[in-house]
Design a protein around this motif. Sequence first.
Motif, short mmCIF file in Angstrom:
data_model
loop_
_atom_site.label_atom_id
_atom_site.label_comp_id
_atom_site.label_asym_id
_atom_site.label_seq_id
_atom_site.Cartn_x
_atom_site.Cartn_y
_atom_site.Cartn_z
N MET A 1 0.82 -1.21 0.00
CA MET A 1 0.00 0.00 0.00
C MET A 1 0.86 1.27 0.00
O MET A 1 0.37 2.36 0.31
N GLY A 2 2.15 1.12 -0.32
CA GLY A 2 3.03 2.28 -0.35
C GLY A 2 3.92 2.35 0.88
O GLY A 2 4.01 1.41 1.68
N GLU A 3 4.57 3.49 1.06
CA GLU A 3 5.48 3.67 2.18
C GLU A 3 4.72 3.69 3.51
O GLU A 3 3.54 4.02 3.56
N LEU A 4 5.43 3.34 4.58
CA LEU A 4 4.80 3.34 5.89
C LEU A 4 4.36 4.76 6.25
O LEU A 4 5.11 5.72 6.09
N ALA A 5 3.15 4.87 6.78
CA ALA A 5 2.61 6.18 7.12
C ALA A 5 3.12 6.69 8.46
O ALA A 5 3.01 7.89 8.74
#
Length: 340
Positions: free
Chosen positions: A51-55
């Motif tokens: 889901m992309g980079e860690l938030a």
Amino acid sequence: MRAVVYTESGDSSVLELVEREVAEPGPGEVRVRIVRAGVNPTDWKFRAGGMGELAFPEIVPGQDGAGEVVAVGPDVDSLAVGDRVWTMLAQHQRPGGTAQEQVVIPADRVTVLPEGASYDVGASLGVPAVTAHRALTTSEDGPDRLAPGALEGSTVLVAGGAGAVGNAAIQLARWAGATVVTTVSSDEKAALATAAGAHHVVNYREGDLVEQVRAIAPDGVDLVVEVAPAQNLRTDLRLIRPRGTIAIYANNGGDEITLSVRETFSTNARFQWVLLYTVGQAALRAAAEDITAALADGAFGVGEEHGLPLHHLPLEETAAAHAAVEDGAVGKVLIDVAEA
């Protein structure tokens, strides 16, 4: 307080059991002592970086759980200390999910469990049941809420009836009065789908699927709950009735779909994409209320007898729980965080 965290994307080995301070709830929040935490595909996909980079620098995984309210923040009047509850989207836009002994969560993501409902079933709701509810309530000619009789006269086709969302869709559609048809790939999964309440179970590996479903619903089905559109959508178009809905909630089997414009036009069908993170608060609250009503009616359950075998692992084996879901475990994987 024990918590499972990760600070980088990767396989399940990035998960680590640590000690953390208990947080206090702010305005509109409550703190829940987690007894059971559910594990969903979305949990390992977030952890793996899909889901992309860690938030956040550090994340506790887990959207779903069940337990007891132990603290209430300002401006919360819908919940009280001591309430037995289930959670949804605990980790959405927040660093702390349910794979920890206590979690602070917005009160509007917490729902009181009916009397007699177990923590096992509470931790198994969230992502699967709310997804199923959304898929069942977005049709042009169908209801926007579920209750007994809401789907009376409708035929619902559930693709993958032995999966967690498929199981929830079967149980909720049956409770709402639909005729439920489901597809499976084996006799073992057929038995699970039947236990969930499906009226008709079709093994798509045996015989002509369209012919078998059309024998049950000659005019076509009203709604398809679809898990594998890349593989199944062309078939769904041959099964959907005019103005029916194909509700798509996952991409099992591939990310790309090719459609014939003329073939699709003729159906007048609606394609409904379902992703919980953006459905809106009104849809989430409606789902929570209706699912809880089904629980109270005794129409929704978990375990082998309800078509959803349970697999329990302790908090310290959260990595193994993630790996089991990633490897396609049949049934529901739960983390035993604390004693009930």
